[in-house]
Each structure stands twice: as structure tokens, then as C-alpha cells.
Scaffold this motif. Structure first.
Motif, PDB file in Angstrom:
ATOM      1  N   LYS A 151      14.152  11.137 -14.411  1.00  0.00           N
ATOM      2  CA  LYS A 151      15.009   9.950 -14.557  1.00  0.00           C
ATOM      3  C   LYS A 151      14.184   8.669 -14.619  1.00  0.00           C
ATOM      4  O   LYS A 151      13.223   8.503 -13.874  1.00  0.00           O
ATOM      5  N   VAL A 152      14.606   7.770 -15.502  1.00  0.00           N
ATOM      6  CA  VAL A 152      13.943   6.459 -15.584  1.00  0.00           C
ATOM      7  C   VAL A 152      14.993   5.360 -15.651  1.00  0.00           C
ATOM      8  O   VAL A 152      16.179   5.640 -15.868  1.00  0.00           O
ATOM      9  N   VAL A 153      14.538   4.133 -15.439  1.00  0.00           N
ATOM     10  CA  VAL A 153      15.417   2.989 -15.693  1.00  0.00           C
ATOM     11  C   VAL A 153      14.723   2.084 -16.706  1.00  0.00           C
ATOM     12  O   VAL A 153      13.513   2.194 -16.907  1.00  0.00           O
ATOM     13  N   ALA A 154      15.498   1.203 -17.314  1.00  0.00           N
ATOM     14  CA  ALA A 154      14.888   0.244 -18.240  1.00  0.00           C
ATOM     15  C   ALA A 154      14.131  -0.785 -17.410  1.00  0.00           C
ATOM     16  O   ALA A 154      14.389  -0.939 -16.216  1.00  0.00           O
ATOM     17  N   GLY A 155      13.176  -1.475 -18.033  1.00  0.00           N
ATOM     18  CA  GLY A 155      12.407  -2.488 -17.299  1.00  0.00           C
ATOM     19  C   GLY A 155      12.804  -3.888 -17.752  1.00  0.00           C
ATOM     20  O   GLY A 155      13.935  -4.109 -18.177  1.00  0.00           O
ATOM     21  N   GLY A 156      11.829  -4.795 -17.650  1.00  0.00           N
ATOM     22  CA  GLY A 156      12.046  -6.146 -18.141  1.00  0.00           C
ATOM     23  C   GLY A 156      13.162  -6.908 -17.435  1.00  0.00           C
ATOM     24  O   GLY A 156      13.809  -7.773 -18.017  1.00  0.00           O
ATOM     25  N   LYS A 212       0.847  -1.205   0.000  1.00  0.00           N
ATOM     26  CA  LYS A 212       0.000   0.000   0.000  1.00  0.00           C
ATOM     27  C   LYS A 212       0.878   1.248   0.000  1.00  0.00           C
ATOM     28  O   LYS A 212       0.582   2.216  -0.704  1.00  0.00           O
ATOM     29  N   THR A 213       1.949   1.225   0.796  1.00  0.00           N
ATOM     30  CA  THR A 213       2.845   2.382   0.830  1.00  0.00           C
ATOM     31  C   THR A 213       3.459   2.607  -0.538  1.00  0.00           C
ATOM     32  O   THR A 213       3.522   3.726  -1.041  1.00  0.00           O
ATOM     33  N   GLN A 214       3.911   1.517  -1.142  1.00  0.00           N
ATOM     34  CA  GLN A 214       4.509   1.609  -2.469  1.00  0.00           C
ATOM     35  C   GLN A 214       3.519   2.266  -3.439  1.00  0.00           C
ATOM     36  O   GLN A 214       3.877   3.157  -4.191  1.00  0.00           O
ATOM     37  N   GLU A 215       2.281   1.824  -3.378  1.00  0.00           N
ATOM     38  CA  GLU A 215       1.241   2.357  -4.266  1.00  0.00           C
ATOM     39  C   GLU A 215       1.036   3.858  -4.014  1.00  0.00           C
ATOM     40  O   GLU A 215       0.955   4.653  -4.936  1.00  0.00           O
ATOM     41  N   ASN A 216       0.968   4.225  -2.746  1.00  0.00           N
ATOM     42  CA  ASN A 216       0.712   5.638  -2.441  1.00  0.00           C
ATOM     43  C   ASN A 216       1.903   6.521  -2.754  1.00  0.00           C
ATOM     44  O   ASN A 216       1.742   7.636  -3.217  1.00  0.00           O
ATOM     45  N   GLU A 217       3.106   6.021  -2.485  1.00  0.00           N
ATOM     46  CA  GLU A 217       4.291   6.866  -2.678  1.00  0.00           C
ATOM     47  C   GLU A 217       4.644   7.022  -4.150  1.00  0.00           C
ATOM     48  O   GLU A 217       4.967   8.097  -4.603  1.00  0.00           O
ATOM     49  N   ASP A 219       3.355   2.536  -8.427  1.00  0.00           N
ATOM     50  CA  ASP A 219       3.561   1.304  -9.204  1.00  0.00           C
ATOM     51  C   ASP A 219       4.641   0.483  -8.515  1.00  0.00           C
ATOM     52  O   ASP A 219       5.253   0.923  -7.558  1.00  0.00           O
ATOM     53  N   GLY A 220       4.866  -0.720  -9.042  1.00  0.00           N
ATOM     54  CA  GLY A 220       5.937  -1.544  -8.483  1.00  0.00           C
ATOM     55  C   GLY A 220       5.534  -2.302  -7.236  1.00  0.00           C
ATOM     56  O   GLY A 220       6.377  -2.778  -6.487  1.00  0.00           O
ATOM     57  N   THR A 221       4.222  -2.453  -7.029  1.00  0.00           N
ATOM     58  CA  THR A 221       3.787  -3.124  -5.804  1.00  0.00           C
ATOM     59  C   THR A 221       4.097  -4.613  -5.828  1.00  0.00           C
ATOM     60  O   THR A 221       4.587  -5.166  -4.853  1.00  0.00           O
ATOM     61  N   THR A 222       3.818  -5.249  -6.967  1.00  0.00           N
ATOM     62  CA  THR A 222       4.088  -6.674  -7.051  1.00  0.00           C
ATOM     63  C   THR A 222       5.592  -6.906  -6.903  1.00  0.00           C
ATOM     64  O   THR A 222       6.027  -7.805  -6.168  1.00  0.00           O
ATOM     65  N   THR A 223       6.365  -6.078  -7.576  1.00  0.00           N
ATOM     66  CA  THR A 223       7.817  -6.209  -7.510  1.00  0.00           C
ATOM     67  C   THR A 223       8.294  -6.158  -6.058  1.00  0.00           C
ATOM     68  O   THR A 223       9.073  -7.004  -5.625  1.00  0.00           O
ATOM     69  N   VAL A 230      10.328   4.366  -8.807  1.00  0.00           N
ATOM     70  CA  VAL A 230       9.559   3.144  -8.562  1.00  0.00           C
ATOM     71  C   VAL A 230      10.496   1.991  -8.202  1.00  0.00           C
ATOM     72  O   VAL A 230      10.282   1.254  -7.240  1.00  0.00           O
ATOM     73  N   LYS A 231      11.556   1.848  -8.986  1.00  0.00           N
ATOM     74  CA  LYS A 231      12.490   0.736  -8.755  1.00  0.00           C
ATOM     75  C   LYS A 231      13.186   0.899  -7.408  1.00  0.00           C
ATOM     76  O   LYS A 231      13.324  -0.047  -6.636  1.00  0.00           O
TER      77      LYS A 231
END
Ligand code: ADP
Length: 529
Positions: free
Chosen positions: A406-411, A87-92, A95-99, A500-501
């Protein structure tokens, strides 16, 4: 002196359950692993969905980690802690909750092996913490700068967040909507971009295809005009926003009025009518031609308002009332007696339109143009709900990417890179913490491994190839889950905000170390239901 021997001393209340030492640890670790395992199969664009049925028989079909966890009726306290993390991940970061949950589960699985080898939990926790700090540094070093005007890139970020959530049918359109919405509400404050995602309202309506979803520059509320005699369209709207009822209040104390003759009854009714008429007059005099009311509007008040050509909507949700007030620059009034013309908000147009089977009210051309609504359409309730969750995530990640640049690659690319570099760095720690850091590195492999498994690929082959590509310096090599190949994720356009990461690894480490440090569970007897 009296002896205490043979008399048990009760320190804890009867019925309290206590588990200590390794048993407590094992129990907690097991609970978290079960939770992680439950969501692992949903990870990534080719992850499966879950069908959740609540005690009333309502069904939710979703691929969204946090939704699954929120809907699950979890009893175990350690499992509940993990759900809080999601939930914190989602609010902050949105995304990335499952991760986060999957990494937490794997960190604990590896910790269990270390515990079996007699390594103390605090040593493991310390090693994990140090490794997580190192992971942040590594992620920073592999992050990609975002050109804030590069809408195509932003759309790719939005699409990455939405894949797997049933949005594929109209992914380009939805990504475009999410990017446009965020760009409209984005503000530059002291040279930095800030996005208040609360200004992006999401409304859902069935009865059309996902392709028909649209972005409205203004606010849409799921209500209709209260009286058929009222105008359905008001230009240059002067808007009164009210959080009290438009009716004559009932007395708070139980009062009896003894009516002894018909004249008295008549006078009584007239008095009430007069009060209502005065309220409406006050509104009209102040110059309002639109009223949004959080509570009810009396029939008679409706009639007078209609007669005066005022468009009124009743029982508007509190959150909508706040949004309307903010967007139109209105003051939310509690008492009509305080009404002054400057309290009214403004919009170019307030209009009732039919969307699907029912009507909605559109408020456009607001005084404050930084308010938008994304109207999600879809064939059925379940589709609309799942798409809305995807779009919500997309809005949040685009906002995060714009704010941080800033972003990172996914996958699986960042996880493998971080894993390899931590493995190299671990020996510099020395001591037993090194073993924990190595376990941390190994745990991160669970992300690419699960992405591969969920796509029906062989995880061993994929991991070997990924590692070899990264060792050759291909920092962005990740899994193209649709074609089953290891490719450059930057070129494929699979991108996620750096935030997110980072947050996913941070929160997974926090919860795992917190659980490791517990060696005593004292549970009060559950209340009888
Ligand atoms: P979360 O709740 O953690 O965001 P998701 O089910 O959305 O979980 O999956 C996110 C993972 O899927 C990330 O690791 C992301 O990089 C990966 N991913 C998303 N889109 C793609 C894609 N097109 N190809 C490969 N991996 C992808």
C-alpha cells in the motif's frame, strides 16, 4: 521543639536547576520548534541543503532530516527527544524524518495557542491522540494498492524518496537499481513478502559519475588482497571466514625468554614458523582457497598462503564478515583448530578489481543469492555520501511498499485530505478536545505549506487551491513543486509507502503529547568539561 524556620531544606542537590509549570512547557515547546524550524527548509524535492561542520572541521552536506539532526550538537533535553523520534522514524520506516519533526513542531506551536487560551495540557494531549487515531483511519481509506509486479510504480516510489538528495542526475538508474536490489532479496514467507534490507549492502567509491553506480549480485568489500603473490581471481571459491588473527599469539602474561646461544634463537624462530605453517596447512587441507579474516594476517602466513594459491583479505569489518558468512553459507570461526571442511562457504567467483583509485573485492555467485551490493559512484566524497543516503531511503521505501502493498500519494495530498476530514469530524468529539483536534488538523497543513514555500511558491494560493480540489473529491491533489501547480499526484507518480506517512504522524503526535505533559524540569548540574 526546635523550629525549622529560617533553615532552608535542600531536597535537590545544590546546583540543580528546576523549572516548573508554564515556564517548563514554554521552554520545551520553544526547543522543539527551533529544531523543527531548522529542518523545515529542507523538506521536499526543492528543499535546500544544510552544510554541517563538526568540531574537527569535517563537512557534511545533506538534505536528509535525520542526518542533520544527528550531526547537530543539541543540548536541550526536549530537543533531544525530537531527535530520537527522527532516528526511530529512520530505523522503522526509513523515510519521513523531516516530515515527522516538522509536524511535531507545528503541533506544539498550535498547542501553545491553546495553552494561552487556558486549555489544560492533558486535554490537548487527549485531543491530539484521538485525532491521530482518526488520521490513521483516514490514511488507510485513501491508500492505493500496489501491484507487486509493477516495477514502474515501484521505481516511482523509489524516486520520490530520493528526490532532493542530489540524485536527480541519475534518478531513473538509481531507482531501477533500488527496485532490482529489493526484489532480489525479497522473500515470500507464508504468502507474505518480507524484505530484510540488511541484505542490501551499500558501498561508496568516488572517481566516476553517479550514472556509473551499479548493482552487484553478491558482496563487495572495500579491501584488497593482502599479498601481491596471491591470486586475484578464484573461481569456485571455498571460503574460510575467520574472526581471529592469523598469527602466533603473544603470551598474555609478561614472559621473558632467556636466549643463551644462537642455536636457541634459531630454534625459537623455527618453532614460530612451524606453528604458522601448520595453521596455513590446516586451512589448505580443509579445502579453502579464499580467506576473509577480521583481524591481521602475519607476513609469514601471507607468504605461505600465497604459495598455496589462496586469496586472503585481512582486517575485514565485522559487519562485512557477518554478511560474507551469511551470503556464502560459512561458519565464522574463532579458533582454527575447530576448522572442518563443512565450515567453509561457497561462491562462484571471488575477485579483486580496481574501482576508482583503489581496489575492492567482489564475491559473486554466492550460495545464498539473497545478498546484493549497490556500488554508489560519484565525483566527490560529499556527492557519494548524499546519494548513498538517498539510495538507502529508496531501498527502505520500496521494501515497505512491497511488504505492505500500500502507498499514498505525496506532495502534501494526504496531509490536506486528513486535515480536512479531521476538521469535519472534530465537532463529534464535543468538549474542549474538539479544539485540540481542530488544532491538529490545522497543524498538518504545515507540510503542503512548507513544500510550497521551499519551491518558491505562494503558500496561501497553493493551500486554497489544494483545499478546494480536495473538497471537490480530488483525494490525490498535491503540489507539483517543479511546475508550481496543484495536480493529481498519482498521475505525476509521486508516491510514498503508507507506513511512512502513518509513522510520521504517529511519532510526531507521540513526542508532542509527551512534551505537553511535562510541567516540571529538574536538571542536575552539568558536569564540568
Ligand atoms: P522526509 O525526510 O520527511 O522524507 P523529504 O525532504 O524527503 O523529507 O520530503 C518529503 C516530502 O516531499 C513528502 O511530503 C513528499 O510527498 C514530497 N515530495 C517528494 N517528491 C515530490 C515531488 N516530486 N513533488 C512534490 N512533492 C514531493
Amino acid at each position: 521543639m526546635a523550629t525549622l524556620q529560617g533553615t532552608p531544606i535542600l531536597i535537590l542537590k545544590e546546583g540543580t536547576q528546576r523549572t516548573v509549570g508554564r515556564d517548563a512547557q514554554r521552554m520545551n515547546i520553544m526547543a522543539v520548534r527551533v529544531i523543527a524550524e531548522a529542518v523545515r527548509s529542507t523538506l521536499g524535492p526543492r528543499g535546500m541543503d544544510k552544510m554541517l561542520v563538526d568540531s574537527l572541521g569535517d563537512v557534511v552536506i545533506t538534505n536528509d532530516g535525520v542526518t542533520i539532526l544527528k550531526e547537530m550538537d543539541v543540548e536541550h533535553p526536549a530537543a533531544k527527544m525530537v531527535i530520537e523520534v527522527a532516528k526511530t522514524q529512520e530505523n522503522e520506516v526509513g523515510d519521513g524524518t523531516t516530515t515527522a519533526v516538522v509536524i511535531a513542531g507545528e503541533l506544539l506551536k498550535k498547542a501553545e495557542e491553546l495553552l494561552d487560551a487556558d486549555i489544560h495540557p492533558t486535554v490537548i494531549a487527549k485531543g491530539y491522540r484521538l485525532a491521530a487515531e482518526k488520521a490513521m483511519e483516514i490514511l488507510d481509506s485513501i491508500a492505493i494498492e500496489v501491484n507487486r509486479d509493477d516495477d514502474e510504480l515501484l521505481k516511482k516510489i523509489a524516486a520520490t524518496a530520493m528526490t532532493g538528495k542530489g540524485a536527480e542526475v541519475a534518478i531513473n538508474k538509481l531507482a531501477d537499481i533500488a527496485v532490482r536490489a529489493v526484489k532480489i532479496v525479497a522473500e515470500e514467507v507464508n504468502g507474505k513478502i518480507e524484505v530484510d534490507t540488511d541484505n542490501v549492502k551499500i558501498e561508496k567509491r568516488t572517481g566516476a559519475s553517479v550514472e556509473d553506480s551499479e548493482l552487484i549480485e553478491g558482496i563487495v568489500i572495500d579491501k584488497e588482497v593482502v599479498h601481491p603473490g596471491m591470486p586475484k581471481r578464484v573461481k569456485n571459491a571455498k571460503i574460510l571466514v575467520l574472526n581471529a588473527a592469523l598469527e602466533v599469539k603473544e603470551t598474555e602474561t609478561d614472559a621473558k625468554i632467556r636466549i643463551t646461544d644462537p642455536d636457541m634463537l634459531q630454534r625459537f624462530i623455527e618453532q614460530e614458523e612451524k606453528m604458522i605453517k601448520e595453521m596455513v596447512d590446516k586451512i589448505v587441507e580443509a579445502g579453502a582457497n579464499v580467506v576473509f579474516c577480521q583481524k591481521g594476517i602475519d607476513d609469514l602466513a601471507q607468504y605461505y598462503l600465497a604459495k598455496a594459491g589462496v586469496l586472503a583479505v585481512r582486517r575485514v569489518k565485522k559487519s562485512d564478515i557477518e554478511k560474507i558468512a551469511k551470503a556464502c553459507g560459512a561458519r565464522i570461526l574463532t579458533d582454527l583448530r575447530d576448522l572442518k571442511p563443512e565450515d567453509l562457504g561457497e561462491a562462484e567467483l571471488v575477485e579483486e578489481k580496481k574501482v576508482g583509485d583503489e581496489k575492492m573485492v567482489f564475491i559473486t555467485g554466492c550460495k545464498n543469492p539473497k545478498a546484493v551490493t549497490i556500488l554508489i559512484r560519484g565525483g566527490t566524497e560529499h556527492v557519494v555520501e548524499e546519494i548513498a543516503r538517498g539510495v538507502e531511503d529508496a531501498v527502505k521505501v520500496v521494501a515497505a511498499a512491497l511488504e505492505d502493498g500500500k502507498v499514498v500519494a505525496g506532495g502534501g495530498a494526504p496531509e490536506i485530505e486528513v486535515s480536512l476530514r479531521i476538521k469535519e469530524w472534530a465537532p463529534s468529539l464535543g468538549g474542549r478536545e474538539q479544539l485540540a483536534a481542530e488544532a491538529f488538523a490545522a497543524a498538518l497543513e504545515i507540510i503542503p505549506k512548507s513544500l510550497a514555500e521551499n519551491a518558491g511558491l505562494d503558500p496561501i494560493d497553493i493551500l486554497v487551491e489544494l483545499k478546494s480540489k480536495h473538497e471537490q473529491g480530488n483525494v490525490y491533489a498535491g503540489i507539483d513543486v517543479y511546475n508550481g501547480k496543484v495536480v493529481d499526484m498519482r498521475e505525476l507518480g509521486v508516491l510514498e509507502p503508507l507506513r511512512v506517512k502513518k509513522q510520521a504522524i504517529k511519532s510526531a503526535t507521540e513526542v508532542a503529547t509527551m512534551i505537553l505533559r511535562i510541567d516540571d524540569v529538574i536538571a542536575a548540574k552539568a558536569l564540568e568539561k
